[in-house]
Motif scaffolding. Structure first.
Motif: not given
Length: 201
Positions: A86-102
């Motif tokens: 869950l923490a990694a998901t939040r960090q990825i979303l916060g950093y990568f934005g629209l590129a997060s799913p990839a």
């Protein structure tokens, strides 16, 4: 000269991130690098400073000599897998934005090679020693520190993963009592197969 170990702090970011990255540069690059835009270490810095999750400063230890950080790493059990995800998901979303799913897809692909640890097992990760001080026993001190923590916590087993492209590290782990349990083959570009190793505590 022995290392002095302490919990990491946000101010350790400049010293700790190169050491953490050195523990698995190919895997970190596969998951987090965006050529021409940002490097894996850029994301690791972001996540380290966030503090939470497996990349955060709160989960890491550093080893010092004369105030200089020469080693870093973390150890955790399978009980934290969900919280770390869950923490990694939040960090990825916060950093990568629209590129997060990839990025998340690449992370899930890596988990077939470097799997989340089982419960009641002390899993050692992100183990790094300053390049100019390798071969001096600092890596052994770092691992011994975590094994001591695991024994103090009453855990029965310690484990880690090592790249087949890093036989020197595997030899160190074998000297410290770890043995290979399984090799997980990689078909990911630039990412070597990994061996899962265990030892009793």
């Amino acid at each position: 000269m022995p290392l002095t170990f302490r919990r990491a702090r946000p101010t350790d970011v400049d010293a700790a991130i190169p050491l953490i990255y050195s523990s698995g540069p190919d895997a970190f690059d596969y998951a987090f690098a965006r050529p021409g835009r940002s490097s894996a270490t850029d994301f690791l810095r972001h996540a380290f400073l966030q503090g939470s999750g497996q990349f955060g400063w709160r989960q890491h230890w550093v080893g010092e000599q004369d105030g200089q950080v020469l080693a870093a790493g973390t150890a955790f059990g399978g009980e934290v897998n969900l919280g770390y995800m869950l923490a990694a998901t939040r960090q990825i979303l916060g950093y990568f934005g629209l590129a997060s799913p990839a990025v998340m897809v690449r992370g899930l692909q890596l988990e077939r090679i470097i799997c989340p640890p089982p419960r009641r097992t002390l899993y050692l990760a992100h183990l790094g020693v300053a390049p100019e001080r390798r071969g001096e026993g600092l890596g052994s001190q770092l691992i011994d520190h975590f094994l001591h923590c695991g024994r103090h916590a009453g855990l029965p087993m310690a484990a880690l993963d090592v790249s087949v492209a890093n036989p020197r590290a595997q030899a160190l782990y074998e000297r410290l009592g770890f043995s290979v349990q399984v090799e997980r083959p990689s078909t990911l570009p630039g990412v070597a197969s990994h061996r899962y190793m265990q030892r009793p505590l």
